[in-house]
Design an enzyme around this catalytic site. Sequence first.
Site, PDB file in Angstrom:
ATOM      1  N   ASP A 129      36.003  67.580  59.323  1.00  0.00           N
ATOM      2  CA  ASP A 129      34.744  67.263  58.632  1.00  0.00           C
ATOM      3  C   ASP A 129      34.247  68.477  57.847  1.00  0.00           C
ATOM      4  O   ASP A 129      33.073  68.837  57.918  1.00  0.00           O
ATOM      5  CB  ASP A 129      33.679  66.810  59.631  1.00  0.00           C
ATOM      6  N   ILE A 180      14.915  71.352  62.564  1.00  0.00           N
ATOM      7  CA  ILE A 180      15.311  71.890  61.260  1.00  0.00           C
ATOM      8  C   ILE A 180      16.428  71.078  60.610  1.00  0.00           C
ATOM      9  O   ILE A 180      16.937  71.451  59.553  1.00  0.00           O
ATOM     10  CB  ILE A 180      15.746  73.369  61.363  1.00  0.00           C
ATOM     11  N   GLY A 192      22.640  67.027  62.867  1.00  0.00           N
ATOM     12  CA  GLY A 192      24.076  67.252  62.773  1.00  0.00           C
ATOM     13  C   GLY A 192      24.811  65.936  62.877  1.00  0.00           C
ATOM     14  O   GLY A 192      24.230  64.861  62.750  1.00  0.00           O
ATOM     15  N   VAL A 235      18.997  69.208  65.356  1.00  0.00           N
ATOM     16  CA  VAL A 235      19.067  70.671  65.429  1.00  0.00           C
ATOM     17  C   VAL A 235      17.658  71.245  65.422  1.00  0.00           C
ATOM     18  O   VAL A 235      16.814  70.858  64.607  1.00  0.00           O
ATOM     19  CB  VAL A 235      19.884  71.246  64.250  1.00  0.00           C
TER      20      VAL A 235
END
Length: 744
Positions: free
Chosen positions: A575, A453, A456, A461
């Site tokens: 981040d 999906i 990262g 992921v």
Amino acid sequence: MQNTSYSSLLVAVIFSTFFYVFFLQGVIANTMAASNSSSTNEEQEALLQSKWGGQNISNYCKWNGIVCNEAQSVTEISTTKYFYIPPTEAHIQNFNVTAFPNLIHLDLSRLGLKGKIPTEISFLKKLIYLDLSSSCLQGELPSSLSSLTQLETLNISNNFLTGVIPPTLGQLKNLTLLSLDSNQFEGHIPEELGNLRGLKQLTLSNNSLNGSIPSTLEHLIHLKVLDLSYNKIFGVIPEGISALTQLTNVQLSWNQISGFIPSGIGRIPGLGILDISNNQLEGPIPYGVLNHCSYVQLSNNSLNGSIPPQIGNISYLDLSYNDLTGNIPEGLHSVPYLNLSYNSFNDSDNSFCGFPKDSLIGNKDFQYSCSSQSSGADISLVMIIVFSTFNGMVVSIVLVCWGIHAFCPPHNEFGSEERRKNGDMLSIWNYDGKIAFEDIIKATEDFDIRYCIGTGAYGTVYKAQLPSNRIVALKKLHKAESENPSFYKSFCNETKILTETRHRNIIRLYGFCLHNKCMFLVYEYMERGSLFYNLSIDVEAQELNWSKRINIVKGVAYGLAHMHHDCTPPIVHRDISSNNILLNSELQAFVSDFGTARLLDCHSSNQTLPAGTYGYVAPELAYTLTVTTKCDVYSFGVVVLETMMGRHPAELISSLSEPSIQNKKLKDILDLRIPLPFFRKDMQEIVLIVTLALACLSPHPKSRPSMQEIASELLVSKPPLLWHFDGISIHQLMKQKIYIIGRS
């Protein structure tokens, strides 16, 4: 004597010839050297003028993200991970593309670049890879791109490009990937795209394209991904699509497509994802579709007939809002997610029994008459579950403490010997302590790409449904990455921080696996995806009304305040971006992706290598490596403005120090896809939130508020409304707190 003269003459001629050849070679070599020197000087000057590097220009070939050939000429520029572009310099016109004749790979994505794509880009004749995605580029796509005949990858998605898709793109015969999604293109899909016989991925979604799907696309025999969703396409689906036997992913949703679903589409052997929802399709569901595909979305059409009985290993099936009839096949009992609501199914022989009630509402004469009994055995089962849950929690805590100590020791934690010794250990848990390694492998079919999906910071992921029916997200480190000490360190870092941090607005970690061949983290699954995604898609963004956006901002603020002020030592995320803010089904915000997070040590300088997503990084990190909580505060300010504006605020940030800011109104920067705030409470909140965001963007870290101060401001009651909302300027909010009255 005569022969001797001839011999002497011949020797002289040969000698002269050799001398001339050597002389000519020297001239050519000197010319080429001068040419190469001239070329490299131009490249050096172009990099210097761009003001993007911030590094020693004499060593530009050693910059991170720059690759040169033996002649010191630049062949690759990949700025995504390495370059910081100040907002005032984030203009593509600052980059002289004509100075790089040997460039093969150019990646300027995610930099927030403004301006139009220069027509001079056609000078890059050797270019194979071009990525200008996720920026603020405007204007039309230049037809001169067609001269880049060596190009294999062209990605200009997630920008603000307008006009039509140039038919001349059909001349790029070497293309394998063409991604123009999430722009503002209009007009028809060019038939000439059918000439791209080597194309494997074509994504044109989230534009305003109209007309029909060109029948010429049936020539793309190597195509694997076709995404034309969220456009205004009408007409029928060409029958020739069924001949594209390499297809794995077809998405045509949210268009105005009519007619039947091609019967042959169910015979494409590798088709895993089929989404044709929200169209005007009619007729039956083709045989094979539910047998081959794992994800099928056919909702909101006018499909009729019965559901084919052949049901395969399908994980997501939505057939709601159609006119389907007949009995429900037995095979659908094994589908984890099922929506058959608002159809015309009948309940003969109690065929509705065994299916979730919510999946059947809206059917004619719907009555869920299945009996449900509570027995003593059920009560005993409940007691067992409660007891197991408690035990599972205790075991989880022990496993976490042991696992972190074993897998991420404080000294020499990344040595190969240590990793080999602990390489086969595992610590996975969740609320009931029953996640097993085998469950993860089975649920993802050994991490098959169909369950992917997204990606990262340092892993892929996946989405997985466990035997308990709980859906989780898995971040898996690739084998090559797991052997990289920096990636392994990030993995351990995220594990350590998330096992020690609990807050309602911070992503929850269920467990982890630190196996030498398979490393992954198990997270709570966020149904709505990232904030970036929800702001990028018009339909999703329109659902984010002002009160929901305000709550998202508050959630992020509370999560960061907890990290900065309630944790000992404080945690700096490093981040914070809209990609790392995730939303659940209720649109609550969660801070995620802690791979680059840092625990602050009050006894050290806290210097570290640069990290973060460009466009969100605090400006002081361009000239200092010292990390403070104020770095997160700056990034938070960018995310807040992005949430209110619906797009990255690079242009606004760059204009904050310019005279033109005097005339810029608050109402003019707000997301136009939703109406201006009507309720006074929303107006108050927006004014406060934008005021705080602007304060976060101060170039001086000490002038920025702390996250604790921000959270406190968001918690207190708002002052009375004293000013007209329409008249408030950005300049006023930068200088003072403004109290307002309702809009006229």
